[in-house]
Enzyme design. Structure first.
Site, PDB file in Angstrom:
ATOM      1  CG  ASP A   1      -7.254   6.704   1.969  1.00 46.05           C
ATOM      2  OD1 ASP A   1      -7.287   5.604   1.374  1.00 46.05           O
ATOM      3  OD2 ASP A   1      -7.973   6.963   2.954  1.00 46.05           O
TER       4      ASP A   1
ATOM      5  NE  ARG B   1      -3.924   2.060   2.224  1.00 39.35           N
ATOM      6  CZ  ARG B   1      -3.851   3.380   2.170  1.00 39.35           C
ATOM      7  NH1 ARG B   1      -2.698   3.984   2.194  1.00 39.35           N
ATOM      8  NH2 ARG B   1      -4.941   4.110   2.070  1.00 39.35           N
TER       9      ARG B   1
ATOM     10  NE  ARG C   1      -3.436  -2.534   3.276  1.00 41.16           N
ATOM     11  CZ  ARG C   1      -4.421  -1.648   3.200  1.00 41.16           C
ATOM     12  NH1 ARG C   1      -5.180  -1.585   2.125  1.00 41.16           N
ATOM     13  NH2 ARG C   1      -4.650  -0.807   4.187  1.00 41.16           N
TER      14      ARG C   1
ATOM     15  CD  GLU D   1     -11.797   2.007   0.137  1.00 38.84           C
ATOM     16  OE1 GLU D   1     -11.722   0.813  -0.198  1.00 38.84           O
ATOM     17  OE2 GLU D   1     -10.898   2.566   0.792  1.00 38.84           O
TER      18      GLU D   1
END
Length: 166
Positions: free
Chosen positions: A51, A46, A88, A54
């Site tokens: 961010d 990641r 992750r 989604e």
């Protein structure tokens, strides 16, 4: 046995921390997560400082496609840091000598994750993307729903606050 494997993988990760490793991306999971292979091992990675929306969120698929296009067929360099709560590996990645996180932020495909990153350069990339109405910012700052809110909203609130500008 799982604890031993976790400890060994953590030690291996720590031995590569803060040194760039050549890697190959084998799968894109979403706009900020991918599977990469380096040192003959596969890791779910990641990007540490961003961010992305989604996949089920407005602009999530576009973010996924942007990451796919940027790294397609290219070798990358990865600097691994630590693991997150989901196991992750948190990384910085470089493509053609450029930081992957800054490319995604600047093109409007991700947020600078200022909760975990305080880098002025990434903050500036996001400000530039907002001013240029790039990517997910095309309808202005008030029309976007950050993924950290989207993940916590129930369905009615997602419909109310996270539908974008359509």
């Amino acid at each position: 046995m799982k604890q031993i494997i976790f400890i060994l993988s953590t030690l291996l990760l720590m031995s590569t921390a803060y040194s760039q490793q050549p890697a190959r991306i084998t799968r894109i999971k979403d706009g900020d997560t991918f599977v990469a292979v380096w040192k003959h091992r596969s890791y779910t990675c990641r990007l540490a400082s961003i961010d992305a929306p989604e996949l089920s969120q407005t602009y999530g698929y576009e973010s996924y496609q942007a990451l796919s296009k940027i790294v397609a067929g290219k070798k990358i360099l990865i600097t691994a840091h630590t693991r997150d709560l989901y196991g992750r590996v948190l990384v910085n990645a470089y493509v053609d000598g450029k930081r992957l996180d800054s490319l995604l932020i600047r093109k409007g495909y991700a947020w600078h994750y200022s909760t975990y990153s305080h880098e002025a350069m990434l903050k500036q990339c996001m400000q530039d993307a907002i001013l240029d109405k790039a990517g997910l910012w095309h309808c202005g700052k008030d029309s976007v729903c950050p993924p950290w809110l989207f993940r916590n909203y129930n369905y009615p609130n997602k419909q109310k606050y996270c539908m974008g500008c359509n």
